[in-house]
Design a protein around this motif. Sequence first.
Motif, PDB file in Angstrom:
ATOM      1  N   LEU A 155     -12.812   4.900   7.671  1.00 60.01           N
ATOM      2  CA  LEU A 155     -13.941   4.508   6.835  1.00 60.01           C
ATOM      3  C   LEU A 155     -15.278   4.700   7.544  1.00 60.01           C
ATOM      4  O   LEU A 155     -16.280   5.075   6.922  1.00 60.01           O
ATOM      5  CB  LEU A 155     -13.771   3.050   6.396  1.00 60.01           C
ATOM      6  N   SER A 156     -15.319   4.471   8.842  1.00 55.71           N
ATOM      7  CA  SER A 156     -16.587   4.580   9.563  1.00 55.71           C
ATOM      8  C   SER A 156     -17.057   6.018   9.703  1.00 55.71           C
ATOM      9  O   SER A 156     -18.191   6.265  10.138  1.00 55.71           O
ATOM     10  CB  SER A 156     -16.475   3.927  10.942  1.00 55.71           C
ATOM     11  N   ALA A 157     -16.207   6.988   9.323  1.00 57.41           N
ATOM     12  CA  ALA A 157     -16.653   8.387   9.312  1.00 57.41           C
ATOM     13  C   ALA A 157     -17.728   8.613   8.267  1.00 57.41           C
ATOM     14  O   ALA A 157     -18.547   9.522   8.390  1.00 57.41           O
ATOM     15  CB  ALA A 157     -15.470   9.324   9.043  1.00 57.41           C
ATOM     16  N   ILE A 158     -17.744   7.759   7.227  1.00 54.67           N
ATOM     17  CA  ILE A 158     -18.754   7.858   6.172  1.00 54.67           C
ATOM     18  C   ILE A 158     -19.993   7.128   6.662  1.00 54.67           C
ATOM     19  O   ILE A 158     -20.054   5.896   6.660  1.00 54.67           O
ATOM     20  CB  ILE A 158     -18.239   7.250   4.854  1.00 54.67           C
ATOM     21  N   GLU A 159     -21.001   7.888   7.082  1.00 52.33           N
ATOM     22  CA  GLU A 159     -22.152   7.301   7.750  1.00 52.33           C
ATOM     23  C   GLU A 159     -23.126   6.624   6.787  1.00 52.33           C
ATOM     24  O   GLU A 159     -23.794   5.654   7.140  1.00 52.33           O
ATOM     25  CB  GLU A 159     -22.872   8.370   8.572  1.00 52.33           C
ATOM     26  N   ASP A 160     -23.219   7.126   5.567  1.00 53.78           N
ATOM     27  CA  ASP A 160     -24.115   6.533   4.581  1.00 53.78           C
ATOM     28  C   ASP A 160     -23.514   5.211   4.087  1.00 53.78           C
ATOM     29  O   ASP A 160     -22.410   5.189   3.525  1.00 53.78           O
ATOM     30  CB  ASP A 160     -24.333   7.491   3.410  1.00 53.78           C
ATOM     31  N   GLU A 161     -24.245   4.126   4.295  1.00 54.18           N
ATOM     32  CA  GLU A 161     -23.715   2.798   3.983  1.00 54.18           C
ATOM     33  C   GLU A 161     -23.403   2.637   2.495  1.00 54.18           C
ATOM     34  O   GLU A 161     -22.386   2.035   2.122  1.00 54.18           O
ATOM     35  CB  GLU A 161     -24.722   1.733   4.423  1.00 54.18           C
ATOM     36  N   LYS A 162     -24.258   3.191   1.646  1.00 54.21           N
ATOM     37  CA  LYS A 162     -24.034   3.078   0.203  1.00 54.21           C
ATOM     38  C   LYS A 162     -22.759   3.812  -0.207  1.00 54.21           C
ATOM     39  O   LYS A 162     -21.941   3.276  -0.972  1.00 54.21           O
ATOM     40  CB  LYS A 162     -25.236   3.639  -0.556  1.00 54.21           C
ATOM     41  N   GLU A 163     -22.583   5.036   0.290  1.00 53.81           N
ATOM     42  CA  GLU A 163     -21.360   5.792  -0.008  1.00 53.81           C
ATOM     43  C   GLU A 163     -20.128   5.051   0.492  1.00 53.81           C
ATOM     44  O   GLU A 163     -19.106   4.978  -0.206  1.00 53.81           O
ATOM     45  CB  GLU A 163     -21.425   7.178   0.637  1.00 53.81           C
ATOM     46  N   ARG A 164     -20.237   4.509   1.690  1.00 49.05           N
ATOM     47  CA  ARG A 164     -19.100   3.797   2.282  1.00 49.05           C
ATOM     48  C   ARG A 164     -18.703   2.589   1.437  1.00 49.05           C
ATOM     49  O   ARG A 164     -17.513   2.328   1.225  1.00 49.05           O
ATOM     50  CB  ARG A 164     -19.453   3.375   3.717  1.00 49.05           C
ATOM     51  N   GLU A 165     -19.696   1.864   0.942  1.00 52.02           N
ATOM     52  CA  GLU A 165     -19.406   0.692   0.118  1.00 52.02           C
ATOM     53  C   GLU A 165     -18.794   1.082  -1.218  1.00 52.02           C
ATOM     54  O   GLU A 165     -17.913   0.385  -1.739  1.00 52.02           O
ATOM     55  CB  GLU A 165     -20.684  -0.126  -0.093  1.00 52.02           C
ATOM     56  N   ILE A 166     -19.254   2.177  -1.796  1.00 52.81           N
ATOM     57  CA  ILE A 166     -18.681   2.656  -3.059  1.00 52.81           C
ATOM     58  C   ILE A 166     -17.202   2.970  -2.886  1.00 52.81           C
ATOM     59  O   ILE A 166     -16.362   2.583  -3.712  1.00 52.81           O
ATOM     60  CB  ILE A 166     -19.447   3.895  -3.565  1.00 52.81           C
ATOM     61  N   VAL A 167     -16.875   3.683  -1.802  1.00 51.60           N
ATOM     62  CA  VAL A 167     -15.477   4.032  -1.523  1.00 51.60           C
ATOM     63  C   VAL A 167     -14.651   2.770  -1.292  1.00 51.60           C
ATOM     64  O   VAL A 167     -13.568   2.588  -1.873  1.00 51.60           O
ATOM     65  CB  VAL A 167     -15.398   4.975  -0.298  1.00 51.60           C
ATOM     66  N   LYS A 168     -15.167   1.886  -0.456  1.00 48.55           N
ATOM     67  CA  LYS A 168     -14.445   0.649  -0.125  1.00 48.55           C
ATOM     68  C   LYS A 168     -14.205  -0.200  -1.368  1.00 48.55           C
ATOM     69  O   LYS A 168     -13.082  -0.686  -1.600  1.00 48.55           O
ATOM     70  CB  LYS A 168     -15.243  -0.135   0.918  1.00 48.55           C
ATOM     71  N   ASN A 169     -15.237  -0.374  -2.181  1.00 44.85           N
ATOM     72  CA  ASN A 169     -15.098  -1.197  -3.383  1.00 44.85           C
ATOM     73  C   ASN A 169     -14.145  -0.572  -4.399  1.00 44.85           C
ATOM     74  O   ASN A 169     -13.453  -1.288  -5.134  1.00 44.85           O
ATOM     75  CB  ASN A 169     -16.464  -1.438  -4.020  1.00 44.85           C
ATOM     76  N   SER A 170     -14.110   0.755  -4.440  1.00 47.15           N
ATOM     77  CA  SER A 170     -13.183   1.422  -5.345  1.00 47.15           C
ATOM     78  C   SER A 170     -11.740   1.095  -4.979  1.00 47.15           C
ATOM     79  O   SER A 170     -10.901   0.831  -5.847  1.00 47.15           O
ATOM     80  CB  SER A 170     -13.407   2.940  -5.314  1.00 47.15           C
ATOM     81  N   PHE A 171     -11.447   1.092  -3.690  1.00 48.06           N
ATOM     82  CA  PHE A 171     -10.096   0.743  -3.242  1.00 48.06           C
ATOM     83  C   PHE A 171      -9.782  -0.723  -3.550  1.00 48.06           C
ATOM     84  O   PHE A 171      -8.689  -1.051  -4.035  1.00 48.06           O
ATOM     85  CB  PHE A 171      -9.933   0.999  -1.746  1.00 48.06           C
ATOM     86  N   ILE A 172     -10.737  -1.599  -3.286  1.00 52.07           N
ATOM     87  CA  ILE A 172     -10.528  -3.026  -3.543  1.00 52.07           C
ATOM     88  C   ILE A 172     -10.284  -3.265  -5.031  1.00 52.07           C
ATOM     89  O   ILE A 172      -9.364  -3.995  -5.416  1.00 52.07           O
ATOM     90  CB  ILE A 172     -11.742  -3.838  -3.046  1.00 52.07           C
ATOM     91  N   ASN A 173     -11.099  -2.634  -5.868  1.00 53.51           N
ATOM     92  CA  ASN A 173     -10.955  -2.806  -7.319  1.00 53.51           C
ATOM     93  C   ASN A 173      -9.658  -2.197  -7.841  1.00 53.51           C
ATOM     94  O   ASN A 173      -9.185  -2.567  -8.926  1.00 53.51           O
ATOM     95  CB  ASN A 173     -12.148  -2.185  -8.046  1.00 53.51           C
TER      96      ASN A 173
END
Length: 307
Positions: free
Chosen positions: A207-225
């Motif tokens: 996950l930390s490979a995604i440097e843009d914080e907004k993009e990273r949160e979108i990806v993370k939240n998609s998995f959580i949802n």
Amino acid sequence: MRDFLTNRVLMVRPIAFTYNEETGADNLYQKNDNQDRKILEEKAEKEFDTLVEKLRSESIEVLVIQDSLTPHTPDSIFPNNWFSTHEDNKVVLYPMYAENRRLERTDKIFDFVKDKNQIEKIDFTKYENEGKFLEGTGSMCLDRKNKIAYANISKRTDKELFEKFCEKLGYKGISFSGSQTVNGVKAPIYHTNVMLTIGEEYVIIYLSAIEDEKEREIVKNSFINSGKKIIEISGEQTKNFLGNAIELRKKDGSKILVMSKTAYDSLDDEQKNIIEESAKIVYSDIPTIENYGGGSARCMIAEFFLD
């Protein structure tokens, strides 16, 4: 009820496996020490056969195509890049970055289909003429159950083509930009499936490979949802191909997660426990294929959803 994990996979047995100079330009995982080509071929064939045997011992149906000497296709062992199969007998053909990889396309994949007239081909290969590429389930990781596709944008993964794929196949597309440093060189991650594995109940992701914080949160939240547990892995584990695994369904309904021994050895106990709550880990030693081909177990396996 439709199953979004498959019990049937297609693999291509190599005959002239070697280091591919055309792909080595941006695949930082590839290594070349100019080892004797005949030795490489023999080692790769043995590693391939051992993995096939292990999959079959877990009641996975493995359809094997034997590669041919001509044309020379050093990366034919990674068929998931040039085609993918989907429900309703859909087959997608993809535009490939390396010219010698385009030679891997073969109609032999249809030899295992009962009624070829029922196949719907979706062909994106024309975009090679425009210098646009999308290399199958290397470029994209598919959450087939939730119809979400994830893609790390690179010169092998064109954002516009990714969006066209999602529109055509009915996926929600989530794209991002991830990079990593290998041997002191920082570069975009060339294929999404080296940093992300999507299981039914979990994901493995750098996950930390995604440097843009907004993009990273979108990806993370998609998995959580989507109700998935997130197993974060490090850059070092990613270099050891831990992100390059694939979950399959055994005939008895249970699941296995297939990865290389290199990947398995990099797992920590907590990560292993989360996976094993859902799936049995099956690993195989494929160092020649990894070192010279720059791909691992997931790259070798093409899911086969055709009738």
